[in-house]
Motif scaffolding. Structure first.
Motif, PDB file in Angstrom:
ATOM      1  N   ALA A 147     -63.166 -26.355 -63.894  1.00 37.02           N
ATOM      2  CA  ALA A 147     -62.120 -26.870 -63.013  1.00 37.02           C
ATOM      3  C   ALA A 147     -60.722 -26.578 -63.543  1.00 37.02           C
ATOM      4  O   ALA A 147     -59.747 -26.629 -62.792  1.00 37.02           O
ATOM      5  N   GLY A 148     -60.610 -26.268 -64.839  1.00 39.67           N
ATOM      6  CA  GLY A 148     -59.304 -26.012 -65.413  1.00 39.67           C
ATOM      7  C   GLY A 148     -58.919 -24.545 -65.465  1.00 39.67           C
ATOM      8  O   GLY A 148     -57.761 -24.218 -65.776  1.00 39.67           O
ATOM      9  N   VAL A 149     -59.850 -23.657 -65.146  1.00 38.10           N
ATOM     10  CA  VAL A 149     -59.583 -22.223 -65.273  1.00 38.10           C
ATOM     11  C   VAL A 149     -58.442 -21.780 -64.374  1.00 38.10           C
ATOM     12  O   VAL A 149     -57.557 -21.012 -64.787  1.00 38.10           O
ATOM     13  N   SER A 150     -58.411 -22.255 -63.133  1.00 39.96           N
ATOM     14  CA  SER A 150     -57.361 -21.838 -62.210  1.00 39.96           C
ATOM     15  C   SER A 150     -55.979 -22.283 -62.675  1.00 39.96           C
ATOM     16  O   SER A 150     -54.967 -21.660 -62.325  1.00 39.96           O
ATOM     17  N   GLU A 151     -55.919 -23.347 -63.472  1.00 42.21           N
ATOM     18  CA  GLU A 151     -54.636 -23.848 -63.952  1.00 42.21           C
ATOM     19  C   GLU A 151     -54.054 -22.983 -65.069  1.00 42.21           C
ATOM     20  O   GLU A 151     -52.839 -22.972 -65.283  1.00 42.21           O
ATOM     21  N   VAL A 152     -54.897 -22.291 -65.797  1.00 43.45           N
ATOM     22  CA  VAL A 152     -54.417 -21.495 -66.929  1.00 43.45           C
ATOM     23  C   VAL A 152     -54.460 -19.998 -66.657  1.00 43.45           C
ATOM     24  O   VAL A 152     -53.915 -19.213 -67.438  1.00 43.45           O
ATOM     25  N   ASP A 153     -55.091 -19.598 -65.573  1.00 44.14           N
ATOM     26  CA  ASP A 153     -55.195 -18.174 -65.272  1.00 44.14           C
ATOM     27  C   ASP A 153     -53.847 -17.656 -64.769  1.00 44.14           C
ATOM     28  O   ASP A 153     -53.018 -18.401 -64.272  1.00 44.14           O
ATOM     29  N   GLY A 154     -53.626 -16.371 -64.912  1.00 44.02           N
ATOM     30  CA  GLY A 154     -52.383 -15.792 -64.429  1.00 44.02           C
ATOM     31  C   GLY A 154     -52.111 -14.443 -65.075  1.00 44.02           C
ATOM     32  O   GLY A 154     -52.873 -13.961 -65.924  1.00 44.02           O
ATOM     33  N   ARG A 155     -51.015 -13.858 -64.683  1.00 36.68           N
ATOM     34  CA  ARG A 155     -50.644 -12.532 -65.171  1.00 36.68           C
ATOM     35  C   ARG A 155     -50.407 -12.574 -66.689  1.00 36.68           C
ATOM     36  O   ARG A 155     -49.767 -13.495 -67.201  1.00 36.68           O
ATOM     37  N   PHE A 156     -50.923 -11.571 -67.360  1.00 34.58           N
ATOM     38  CA  PHE A 156     -50.800 -11.415 -68.809  1.00 34.58           C
ATOM     39  C   PHE A 156     -51.556 -12.492 -69.593  1.00 34.58           C
ATOM     40  O   PHE A 156     -51.383 -12.608 -70.798  1.00 34.58           O
ATOM     41  N   ARG A 157     -52.359 -13.278 -68.922  1.00 35.56           N
ATOM     42  CA  ARG A 157     -53.166 -14.275 -69.603  1.00 35.56           C
ATOM     43  C   ARG A 157     -54.620 -13.815 -69.644  1.00 35.56           C
ATOM     44  O   ARG A 157     -55.119 -13.242 -68.670  1.00 35.56           O
ATOM     45  N   LEU A 158     -55.270 -14.079 -70.752  1.00 42.46           N
ATOM     46  CA  LEU A 158     -56.655 -13.653 -70.933  1.00 42.46           C
ATOM     47  C   LEU A 158     -57.552 -14.880 -70.919  1.00 42.46           C
ATOM     48  O   LEU A 158     -57.435 -15.752 -71.779  1.00 42.46           O
ATOM     49  N   VAL A 159     -58.422 -14.966 -69.931  1.00 40.84           N
ATOM     50  CA  VAL A 159     -59.357 -16.093 -69.800  1.00 40.84           C
ATOM     51  C   VAL A 159     -60.773 -15.547 -69.846  1.00 40.84           C
ATOM     52  O   VAL A 159     -61.122 -14.653 -69.070  1.00 40.84           O
ATOM     53  N   ARG A 160     -61.562 -16.074 -70.753  1.00 39.79           N
ATOM     54  CA  ARG A 160     -62.925 -15.589 -70.921  1.00 39.79           C
ATOM     55  C   ARG A 160     -63.898 -16.762 -71.039  1.00 39.79           C
ATOM     56  O   ARG A 160     -63.580 -17.782 -71.642  1.00 39.79           O
ATOM     57  N   ARG A 161     -65.072 -16.560 -70.474  1.00 43.65           N
ATOM     58  CA  ARG A 161     -66.118 -17.562 -70.622  1.00 43.65           C
ATOM     59  C   ARG A 161     -66.701 -17.462 -72.029  1.00 43.65           C
ATOM     60  O   ARG A 161     -66.958 -16.364 -72.533  1.00 43.65           O
TER      61      ARG A 161
END
Length: 346
Positions: A147-161
């Protein structure tokens, strides 16, 4: 870096800063487990490679958030300990729970469905930027829920499971048999057989409960067998230290499942539990290898003991941690996705 400034917030270094007068009450309110005890945080900070900060946000005379992190800068080497300085010039913040990879390293009062991820970026990050200066280049946040992924995702940000976390919901279970009855027949029979074998073996004694009388040096030596198996990251965690475990074992909300040699009292295996009113964590597990006198199948039995204890104690559920995900699924665990996000700081 202590000191409460005009905004009322505090960035504390447990190596130097005394325990805040409100800390015990805050820990209880926020449901922070034993690794957040101030004396435990202080010992861990002195044993760490890099400075460890605890940030407390205040609003209206109350504590409304707390975040634990490590400052990661240069140089960071495997066999290096943190110096006496309070940080470096250039680096990043690794936001993580003090001693568990299964739960977040932050709490915010009234956090929404995102688990406080938005607060982490809107309140915590600007504060740390103002305190640490332009040398703060990146924020790494671990243990993010879906539920928090959409809050931290964005351009130049790296989100990985990252690795999933095993959790067992105990709702509806009034006994160990209630739980095992939900498992596949092969797993259920295996657990019953292992339990019967251990119960009939006078050479193995099982103790579930407080660890205040346990030998921290013996436990530290035992726990290193498990840490040696998991050198799967570039900079592996430092091993547990006797001094750290001595403080940790003295906390009333630290328990253990101990397997002892019935004749000598030697510690054969240890499952370390961080208690919690609703969701305790099985923090770690380690056992003697077979060629050094260890026993077979204790790894399976510790989960049975943990579940049995959780049901007797009226817990809502249990957090089994990471690793061995498919095995934990056979024990009735739900695998909950977790994510990590690297966020550049401008």
């Amino acid at each position: 870096m202590s000191a409460r400034r005009g905004d009322g917030h505090e960035v504390l270094d447990p190596r130097f800063d005394p325990e805040p007068v409100y800390w015990t009450a805050l820990r209880k309110r926020a449901g922070l487990r034993a690794d957040w005890s101030w004396d435990v945080l202080a010992v861990q900070a002195w044993c760490a490679r890099t400075p460890q900060y605890v940030t407390v946000l205040h609003e209206g005379g109350e504590q409304t958030g707390v975040v634990a992190c490590a400052w990661v800068g240069t140089p960071t080497r495997r066999h290096r300990f943190a110096g006496s300085a309070r940080g470096g010039r250039i680096g990043g913040l690794d936001v993580r729970s003090p001693n568990s990879s299964a739960v977040p390293g932050w709490w915010f009062a009234g956090a929404g469905p995102d688990g406080g991820c938005r607060e982490l970026l809107d309140r915590y990050l600007p504060l740390m930027r103002s305190r640490l200066g332009p040398g703060l280049r990146v924020l790494l946040a671990r243990q993010l829920g879906e539920a928090g992924v959409s809050e931290v995702d964005g351009r130049f940000r790296l989100v990985r499971r990252t690795e999933d976390v095993g959790r067992i919901d105990l709702d509806g279970f009034s006994s160990e048999d209630d739980w095992t009855s939900t498992l596949r027949k092969k797993r259920r029979q295996s657990l019953h057989k292992i339990a019967a074998t251990i119960a009939a073996d006078p050479a193995v004694e099982v103790r579930v409960g407080a660890l205040a009388g346990a030998d921290p040096v013996e436990a530290a030596a035992l726990m290193r067998y498990n840490s040696d198996k998991h050198r799967d990251v570039p900079i592996v965690p430092l091993p547990q230290f006797g001094g750290y475990l001595e403080r940790l074992f003295g906390q009333p909300d630290v328990l253990g499942v101990r397997y002892l040699d019935g004749s000598t009292g030697r510690l054969l295996a240890l499952g370390l539990i961080f208690d919690h009113p609703q969701w305790p964590v099985l923090r770690s597990w380690s056992a003697l290898p077979g060629h050094l006198g260890g026993r077979r199948d204790l790894y399976f039995d510790v989960y049975r003991e943990f579940v049995s204890w959780g049901i007797r104690s009226g817990k809502d559920g249990l957090i089994l941690g990471k690793k061995m995900a498919e095995l934990k699924r056979t024990l009735g665990a739900q695998l909950v996705p977790q994510y990590a996000a690297a966020i550049p700081v401008r």
